[in-house]
Scaffold this active site. Structure first.
Site, PDB file in Angstrom:
ATOM      1  N   GLU A  49     -15.356  -7.790   0.334  1.00  0.00           N
ATOM      2  CA  GLU A  49     -15.668  -7.672  -1.098  1.00  0.00           C
ATOM      3  C   GLU A  49     -16.547  -8.830  -1.571  1.00  0.00           C
ATOM      4  O   GLU A  49     -16.213  -9.547  -2.518  1.00  0.00           O
ATOM      5  CB  GLU A  49     -14.379  -7.552  -1.911  1.00  0.00           C
ATOM      6  CG  GLU A  49     -13.578  -6.326  -1.506  1.00  0.00           C
ATOM      7  CD  GLU A  49     -12.367  -6.033  -2.372  1.00  0.00           C
ATOM      8  OE1 GLU A  49     -11.792  -6.972  -2.913  1.00  0.00           O
ATOM      9  OE2 GLU A  49     -12.010  -4.844  -2.485  1.00  0.00           O
TER      10      GLU A  49
ATOM     11  N   ASP B 217      -5.612   0.353   0.288  1.00  0.00           N
ATOM     12  CA  ASP B 217      -5.455  -0.755  -0.654  1.00  0.00           C
ATOM     13  C   ASP B 217      -4.282  -0.522  -1.605  1.00  0.00           C
ATOM     14  O   ASP B 217      -4.498  -0.225  -2.785  1.00  0.00           O
ATOM     15  CB  ASP B 217      -6.758  -0.921  -1.452  1.00  0.00           C
ATOM     16  CG  ASP B 217      -6.788  -2.229  -2.215  1.00  0.00           C
ATOM     17  OD1 ASP B 217      -5.872  -3.047  -2.024  1.00  0.00           O
ATOM     18  OD2 ASP B 217      -7.723  -2.424  -3.007  1.00  0.00           O
TER      19      ASP B 217
ATOM     20  N   GLU C  52      -0.736  -3.437  -9.125  1.00  0.00           N
ATOM     21  CA  GLU C  52      -2.126  -3.093  -9.446  1.00  0.00           C
ATOM     22  C   GLU C  52      -2.332  -1.585  -9.586  1.00  0.00           C
ATOM     23  O   GLU C  52      -2.905  -1.121 -10.569  1.00  0.00           O
ATOM     24  CB  GLU C  52      -3.050  -3.664  -8.358  1.00  0.00           C
ATOM     25  CG  GLU C  52      -4.495  -3.266  -8.565  1.00  0.00           C
ATOM     26  CD  GLU C  52      -5.426  -3.848  -7.501  1.00  0.00           C
ATOM     27  OE1 GLU C  52      -4.947  -4.615  -6.644  1.00  0.00           O
ATOM     28  OE2 GLU C  52      -6.621  -3.532  -7.557  1.00  0.00           O
TER      29      GLU C  52
HETATM   30  C1  GCV Z   1      -8.262 -10.305  -4.783  1.00  0.00           C
HETATM   31  C2  GCV Z   1      -8.295  -5.069  -4.196  1.00  0.00           C
HETATM   32  C3  GCV Z   1      -8.189  -5.635  -5.588  1.00  0.00           C
HETATM   33  C4  GCV Z   1      -8.948  -6.952  -5.704  1.00  0.00           C
HETATM   34  C5  GCV Z   1      -8.423  -7.917  -4.637  1.00  0.00           C
HETATM   35  C6  GCV Z   1      -8.598  -7.264  -3.272  1.00  0.00           C
HETATM   36  C7  GCV Z   1      -8.036  -8.110  -2.124  1.00  0.00           C
HETATM   37  O1  GCV Z   1      -9.581  -4.613  -3.951  1.00  0.00           O
HETATM   38  O2  GCV Z   1      -8.646  -4.694  -6.521  1.00  0.00           O
HETATM   39  O3  GCV Z   1      -8.755  -7.447  -6.989  1.00  0.00           O
HETATM   40  O4  GCV Z   1      -9.070  -9.156  -4.697  1.00  0.00           O
HETATM   41  O5  GCV Z   1      -7.920  -6.032  -3.245  1.00  0.00           O
HETATM   42  O6  GCV Z   1      -6.953  -7.791  -1.669  1.00  0.00           O
HETATM   43  O7  GCV Z   1      -8.680  -9.043  -1.705  1.00  0.00           O
END
Ligand code: GCV
Length: 604
Positions: free
Chosen positions: A232, A311, A339
């Site tokens: 990411e 995720d 989340e």
């Molecule tokens: C900390 C998901 C979440 C992100 C998070 C990522 C991760 O994509 O939406 O906010 O980033 O996981 O686990 O690194």
């Protein structure tokens, strides 16, 4: 600031200066005769009852955990003569996703406990209570900052910030809690000290060696560092044509003289996918990237792997990488922060989900989870969300515990009234299924509002870069991940792959994760898929209403503050469930033209 202490009764300190003192203080606090026999250093313990006296033996941290355990046993009036316990995982970790500016990524319970306005800023008294609270469920390590590390958080590992971190580590120490720091892979470049972060460049290795010498001079008991690399948009070894073994070993070598670990995340995938490309399949990435590297990681590398290949969706299969790398140390990563599972507004008791993951039987040495705590007065925003933190700690300690026993234990600590204990326990145990029913049943995933991840948006992620698709059209929904499709199932051992590959043997709750299924496909209960989807959403919304009613019946039976806090959230949950039901059902009605077999209202 005054705050509520979740499941733990507050006590006033003289703050202990050693683990042994902490254990003695907790035992004295119970008001029963006791003796402690310290032997060794382990976390395990024995509690024997001899007449009225409780005899505790174990290492120092073992005695501390025994003290907390005894508190629970006495509170719940459990009868026993001897109890022997040892933790299922060596390190039992929580990860904060706290940013330096005080915000928390995916945080639903206020601001950071550690940072504010780009400074390290914590309330020492509250930190003492936090350490005690974590130790009370056997947690022994905390990564305090977000895995997405940008400037100025990159400076956390510099002399400017380390003294304040060292103080925090000291506060945590008497409760056996060790710090972990999330670091940016490219720190030497970000801090302007080198022009490369190439893991095979000796200058880079030297830079990290010196950096860890400095860090450990401030925090000698630092457990290690956590790294999100090539994930990411975070930098990583791929930028230098290297792989993740090169990257992780760079840190491992610099940490080894200090006995530190590098927790290296496997959440590595292409986040710039093209939705038109149906061959690339995001869940395949972690295994494809890491499995070929088995045997190349140093001993103090721990690969930290999310429980599912995607995720933290409400239902995913277990990650095929977990337990598959026979020569590599691993940690499973859960998400306590809700989340995708209701954001601490909707009730969703996650030990139910984690139990299923652990039941798949993989063996790992460490366990980590993204925490749901923040500076809200009750730590988790929703009082009932504390059951997830508690449940995580308990499963990290004893991976064989049932959600039922965890829920009962937590309710026993939280509520005096027997009816309230029973009612909340039932609410917790029903909640995961209810949430799944009104959101994305059958392993479908990804129907959420982009960015916020709360509430439905059928096409929100459908044409995005993130590899998060359900691909619903007029005829069918889901992705064929069998060996005839994207081939994802081939990442499992053949006997498991065969089960998932076949639509008739694939566990139905994961059907749409593994298969592309026609709406008129008949499920095991005799219903067509489309009817099942409608039913599930009506049922889920009714379930949310039931949770609210069950809670309303507890007015006067639980403390007023808790009642009000949870009531407010349950009202929001019902609204959210209606929204999901109606948006979901209308979306599929418009696609398929199929009416509900029971004639219930589906908006056109
Ligand atoms: C900390 C998901 C979440 C992100 C998070 C990522 C991760 O994509 O939406 O906010 O980033 O996981 O686990 O690194």
């Amino acid at each position: 600031m005054n705050f509520h202490n979740c499941w733990l009764k507050k006590r006033s300190f003289p703050y202990p200066s050693t683990v042994r003192e902490a254990a003695e203080a907790e035992l004295s606090n119970l008001g029963v005769p006791f003796k402690i026999y310290i032997n060794g250093n382990g976390d395990g313990f024995t509690i024997s009852k001899n007449g009225n006296e409780y005899q505790i033996s174990g290492g120092e941290t073992g005695a501390l955990y025994a003290a907390f355990r005894l508190g629970v046993l006495l509170n719940n009036k459990t009868d026993f003569t001897q109890i022997n316990e040892a933790p299922s995982y060596e390190n039992r970790i929580i990860n904060h996703w706290d940013n330096f500016n005080g915000n928390i990524e995916r945080g639903y319970s206020g601001k950071s406990l550690f940072f504010d306005d780009n400074e390290i800023d914590y309330d020492e008294n509250r930190m003492r209570h936090y350490a005690r609270m974590l130790a009370s469920v056997g947690l022994n390590a905390v990564a305090i900052n977000n895995v997405n590390v940008s400037l100025p958080a990159v400076k956390l590992i510099t002399g400017e910030k380390l003294p304040r971190l060292a103080k925090l580590a000291e506060i945590f120490k008497p409760y056996g809690v060790r710090l972990i720091l999330s670091i940016n892979y490219a720190s030497p470049v970000m801090l302007g000290e080198l022009d490369t972060a190439d893991p095979c460049d000796p200058r880079v290795a030297d830079w990290w060696k010196k950096r860890f010498d400095i860090i450990y001079s401030y925090i000698p008991n630092l457990l290690g560092v956590l790294v999100k690399a090539d994930s990411e948009n975070q930098p990583g070894p791929f930028s230098y044509g290297r792989d993740h073994a090169d990257g992780a070993n760079l840190f491992a070598k610099a940490l080894a003289p200090h006995g530190g670990y590098v927790f290296w995340r496997c959440f590595v995938y292409n986040c710039k996918q093209n939705w038109r490309d149906t061959k690339t399949d995001r869940p395949k990435f972690p295994y494809d990237n890491f499995m070929p590297l088995d045997g190349r990681f140093d001993e103090n590398v721990v690969l930290q792997i999310k429980n599912g290949p995607y995720d933290f969706q409400i239902r995913e299969p277990v990650s095929p990488l977990l337990g598959a790398m026979k020569q590599t140390t691993q940690a499973v990563e859960f998400q306590i922060a809700q989340e995708y599972t209701g954001q601490q507004i909707d009730l969703c008791f996650l030990p139910t989900l984690w139990r299923e993951v652990l039941d798949t039987g993989f063996k790992v040495k460490h366990i980590a989870a993204v925490t749901n705590t923040g500076n809200d007065f009750n730590w988790t925003g929703n009082y009932l969300a504390a059951a997830n933190l508690y449940g995580y700690g308990r499963l990290a300690w004893d991976s064989s515990l049932s959600p039922e026993s965890i829920a009962a234990e937590w309710c026993g600590l939280m509520f005096e009234d027997a009816d309230a204990r029973a009612a909340v326990k039932k609410m917790l145990l029903d909640s995961r299924e209810i949430y799944e029913n009104y959101t994305t049943p059958l392993g479908m995933g990804w129907f959420v509002t982009p960015h916020t991840h709360y509430g439905p948006d059928p096409l929100g992620y459908e044409f995005s870069l993130w590899g998060t698709y359900h691909r619903a059209d007029r005829e069918a929904v889901g992705i064929d991940r069998s060996s005839r499709g994207t081939g994802y199932t081939r990442q499992y051992p053949p006997e498991v792959a065969a089960v998932y590959d076949n639509i008739d043997t694939c566990p139905e709750e994961l059907l749409l994760f593994f298969h592309r299924v026609a709406y008129n496909h008949v499920l095991k209960n005799g219903k067509t898929l489309i009817q099942y989807l409608y039913d599930s959403h009506f049922k889920g919304a009714e379930g949310a209403e039931r949770l609210l009613k069950a809670w309303e019946a507890l007015e006067g039976r639980v403390p007023g503050e808790i009642y009000k806090n949870v009531l407010e959230r349950l009202h929001k949950q019902v609204k959210n469930a209606y929204e999901w039901r109606d948006v979901f059902n209308t979306f599929f009605y418009r696609l398929t033209g199929e009416s509900d077999g029971l004639g219930r209202l589906i908006y056109k």
